[in-house]
Design a protein around this motif. Structure first.
Motif, mmCIF file in Angstrom:
data_model
loop_
_atom_site.group_PDB
_atom_site.id
_atom_site.type_symbol
_atom_site.label_atom_id
_atom_site.label_comp_id
_atom_site.label_asym_id
_atom_site.label_seq_id
_atom_site.Cartn_x
_atom_site.Cartn_y
_atom_site.Cartn_z
ATOM 1 N N ALA A 93 -3.116 -18.427 -45.064
ATOM 2 C CA ALA A 93 -3.046 -18.425 -43.604
ATOM 3 C C ALA A 93 -2.424 -19.710 -43.058
ATOM 4 O O ALA A 93 -1.554 -19.668 -42.174
ATOM 5 C CB ALA A 93 -4.439 -18.210 -43.010
ATOM 6 N N ALA A 94 -2.856 -20.858 -43.564
ATOM 7 C CA ALA A 94 -2.316 -22.130 -43.064
ATOM 8 C C ALA A 94 -0.826 -22.254 -43.378
ATOM 9 O O ALA A 94 -0.028 -22.687 -42.530
ATOM 10 C CB ALA A 94 -3.087 -23.292 -43.678
ATOM 11 N N ASP A 95 -0.457 -21.870 -44.596
ATOM 12 C CA ASP A 95 0.963 -21.909 -44.958
ATOM 13 C C ASP A 95 1.768 -20.944 -44.091
ATOM 14 O O ASP A 95 2.904 -21.245 -43.716
ATOM 15 C CB ASP A 95 1.135 -21.535 -46.427
ATOM 16 C CG ASP A 95 0.632 -22.618 -47.370
ATOM 17 O OD1 ASP A 95 0.584 -23.788 -46.929
ATOM 18 O OD2 ASP A 95 0.292 -22.294 -48.519
ATOM 19 N N LEU A 100 -0.343 -11.458 -40.397
ATOM 20 C CA LEU A 100 -1.145 -11.831 -41.562
ATOM 21 C C LEU A 100 -2.323 -12.709 -41.158
ATOM 22 O O LEU A 100 -3.471 -12.480 -41.577
ATOM 23 C CB LEU A 100 -0.270 -12.575 -42.571
ATOM 24 C CG LEU A 100 -0.994 -13.305 -43.709
ATOM 25 C CD1 LEU A 100 -1.764 -12.324 -44.583
ATOM 26 C CD2 LEU A 100 -0.012 -14.105 -44.543
ATOM 27 N N VAL A 101 -2.065 -13.717 -40.336
ATOM 28 C CA VAL A 101 -3.120 -14.651 -39.930
ATOM 29 C C VAL A 101 -4.168 -13.949 -39.066
ATOM 30 O O VAL A 101 -5.375 -14.193 -39.214
ATOM 31 C CB VAL A 101 -2.511 -15.851 -39.179
ATOM 32 C CG1 VAL A 101 -3.604 -16.763 -38.635
ATOM 33 C CG2 VAL A 101 -1.579 -16.630 -40.106
ATOM 34 N N GLN A 102 -3.721 -13.081 -38.171
ATOM 35 C CA GLN A 102 -4.670 -12.367 -37.316
ATOM 36 C C GLN A 102 -5.560 -11.430 -38.111
ATOM 37 O O GLN A 102 -6.768 -11.328 -37.848
ATOM 38 C CB GLN A 102 -3.901 -11.583 -36.245
ATOM 39 C CG GLN A 102 -3.244 -12.473 -35.191
ATOM 40 C CD GLN A 102 -2.293 -11.706 -34.291
ATOM 41 O OE1 GLN A 102 -2.142 -10.476 -34.425
ATOM 42 N NE2 GLN A 102 -1.642 -12.407 -33.370
ATOM 43 N N ALA A 103 -4.977 -10.770 -39.097
ATOM 44 C CA ALA A 103 -5.760 -9.823 -39.904
ATOM 45 C C ALA A 103 -6.613 -10.526 -40.960
ATOM 46 O O ALA A 103 -7.690 -10.043 -41.319
ATOM 47 C CB ALA A 103 -4.828 -8.813 -40.568
ATOM 48 N N GLN A 143 -4.968 -5.967 -53.668
ATOM 49 C CA GLN A 143 -5.435 -7.346 -53.594
ATOM 50 C C GLN A 143 -4.257 -8.306 -53.386
ATOM 51 O O GLN A 143 -4.452 -9.447 -52.932
ATOM 52 C CB GLN A 143 -6.164 -7.735 -54.892
ATOM 53 C CG GLN A 143 -7.515 -7.049 -55.067
ATOM 54 C CD GLN A 143 -8.178 -7.475 -56.372
ATOM 55 O OE1 GLN A 143 -7.517 -7.517 -57.417
ATOM 56 N NE2 GLN A 143 -9.457 -7.797 -56.312
ATOM 57 N N LEU A 144 -3.076 -7.836 -53.684
ATOM 58 C CA LEU A 144 -1.876 -8.654 -53.533
ATOM 59 C C LEU A 144 -1.181 -8.444 -52.179
ATOM 60 O O LEU A 144 -0.130 -9.036 -51.927
ATOM 61 C CB LEU A 144 -0.879 -8.326 -54.652
ATOM 62 C CG LEU A 144 -1.345 -8.613 -56.082
ATOM 63 C CD1 LEU A 144 -0.366 -8.019 -57.086
ATOM 64 C CD2 LEU A 144 -1.489 -10.108 -56.297
ATOM 65 N N ALA A 145 -1.787 -7.626 -51.317
ATOM 66 C CA ALA A 145 -1.124 -7.270 -50.055
ATOM 67 C C ALA A 145 -0.893 -8.493 -49.160
ATOM 68 O O ALA A 145 0.208 -8.676 -48.617
ATOM 69 C CB ALA A 145 -1.950 -6.220 -49.311
ATOM 70 N N ALA A 146 -1.903 -9.330 -49.007
ATOM 71 C CA ALA A 146 -1.738 -10.511 -48.150
ATOM 72 C C ALA A 146 -0.691 -11.457 -48.728
ATOM 73 O O ALA A 146 0.118 -12.044 -47.994
ATOM 74 C CB ALA A 146 -3.076 -11.233 -47.990
ATOM 75 N N GLU A 147 -0.712 -11.584 -50.066
ATOM 76 C CA GLU A 147 0.273 -12.429 -50.730
ATOM 77 C C GLU A 147 1.681 -11.882 -50.508
ATOM 78 O O GLU A 147 2.629 -12.634 -50.220
ATOM 79 C CB GLU A 147 -0.055 -12.498 -52.222
ATOM 80 C CG GLU A 147 0.650 -13.607 -52.960
ATOM 81 C CD GLU A 147 -0.056 -14.938 -52.837
ATOM 82 O OE1 GLU A 147 0.330 -15.858 -53.577
ATOM 83 O OE2 GLU A 147 -0.960 -15.066 -52.012
ATOM 84 N N ALA A 148 1.808 -10.578 -50.628
ATOM 85 C CA ALA A 148 3.108 -9.940 -50.428
ATOM 86 C C ALA A 148 3.570 -10.103 -48.984
ATOM 87 O O ALA A 148 4.756 -10.359 -48.716
ATOM 88 C CB ALA A 148 3.032 -8.459 -50.790
ATOM 89 N N GLN A 149 2.633 -9.992 -48.064
ATOM 90 C CA GLN A 149 2.980 -10.145 -46.654
ATOM 91 C C GLN A 149 3.433 -11.576 -46.359
ATOM 92 O O GLN A 149 4.383 -11.796 -45.598
ATOM 93 C CB GLN A 149 1.770 -9.790 -45.778
ATOM 94 C CG GLN A 149 2.117 -9.612 -44.317
ATOM 95 C CD GLN A 149 0.944 -9.060 -43.516
ATOM 96 O OE1 GLN A 149 -0.173 -8.908 -44.032
ATOM 97 N NE2 GLN A 149 1.178 -8.740 -42.261
ATOM 98 N N PHE A 150 2.769 -12.542 -46.979
ATOM 99 C CA PHE A 150 3.169 -13.942 -46.801
ATOM 100 C C PHE A 150 4.597 -14.158 -47.296
ATOM 101 O O PHE A 150 5.420 -14.777 -46.616
ATOM 102 C CB PHE A 150 2.213 -14.868 -47.562
ATOM 103 C CG PHE A 150 2.688 -16.295 -47.617
ATOM 104 C CD1 PHE A 150 2.573 -17.120 -46.516
ATOM 105 C CD2 PHE A 150 3.274 -16.799 -48.770
ATOM 106 C CE1 PHE A 150 3.027 -18.437 -46.556
ATOM 107 C CE2 PHE A 150 3.729 -18.111 -48.821
ATOM 108 C CZ PHE A 150 3.609 -18.941 -47.714
#
Length: 229
Positions: free
Chosen positions: A181-183, A171-174, A142-149
């Motif tokens: 995403a905006a950040d 990240l934004v595409q996925a 659940q933290l993957a997108a956060e980690a990618q950011f």
């Protein structure tokens, strides 16, 4: 008057004429030499002044170029400071005002918190590598997108602008509806500016305004678009 007297008179006149010429011709010659010398000296002075002016213009151009470079560098540093302040403010909250998502697995949570600590300490290269390790070990977290950011943000902060763009665009595409995403697009735009890709930066900022109009990132994007016009 006898022919003899006339001959003597003509001889005297001729001698006087020759004598006069012998005096006046060198005088004219000297006058011409002085004039030529004065002209040459004037030309030399003009050339010297021209050369000095050209050298002064070149020095001024170099000074202006140096000043412009310094101003550009200062703007870049100011932008980076603003970005870091913005990231510090956003780093503990998502767009809905909540905190970082938490997971039940303590080991997984620790694996995420460790690179976050590096990020907040300004150790961006180490943070990027640690976030990469987290994503490798917990790709479905659940933290993957956060980690990618934050990996992309760490790339940006360590001046790996191409890496930041690649990671955050992915990240934004996925996850186009992810709170980050905006950040992420803001950081993409900042990276594109660093790479002198102004058209790409404008496109990224316009996408924020269009796709995420209710976010604080949209307000930031609007102000930066004005600066790029």
């Amino acid at each position: 008057m006898s022919l003899y007297s006339l001959s003597l008179r003509r001889t005297a006149i001729l001698a006087a004429t020759i004598s006069l010429l012998s005096v006046t011709i060198p005088a004219h010659a000297f006058a011409d030499d002085d004039a030529r010398r004065a002209i040459l000296e004037l030309r030399a002075q003009i050339k010297q002044i021209t050369d000095q002016n050209q050298q002064a213009r070149l020095q001024l151009a170099d000074q202006l170029e140096t000043m412009q470079s310094e101003v550009t560098s200062m703007r870049g540093e100011l932008e980076k400071l603003r970005w870091q302040q913005d990231m510090d403010k956003r780093s503990t909250q998502d767009q809905s005002g909540g905190s970082h998502p938490k997971v039940d697995n303590p080991q997984e949570q620790t694996a995420f918190d460790q690179p976050m600590g590096l990020f907040h300490s300004g150790k961006y290269k180490e943070a990027a590598a640690a976030f990469g390790g987290f994503l490798k070990n917990y790709p479905n977290s659940q933290l993957a997108a956060e980690a990618q950011f934050y990996q992309g943000s760490s790339f940006y902060a360590s001046k790996n602008f191409k890496g930041a763009i690649q990671e955050l665009q992915s990240l934004v595409q996925a996850n186009p509806k992810d709170p980050r995403a905006a950040d992420a697009l803001l950081v993409v735009a900042a990276s594109q500016i660093e790479l002198n890709n102004m058209a790409g930066a404008k496109s990224s900022l316009q996408k924020i305004v269009k796709s995420y109009p209710q976010t604080s990132a949209a307000e930031t994007a609007k102000s930066r678009l004005k600066l790029l016009q």
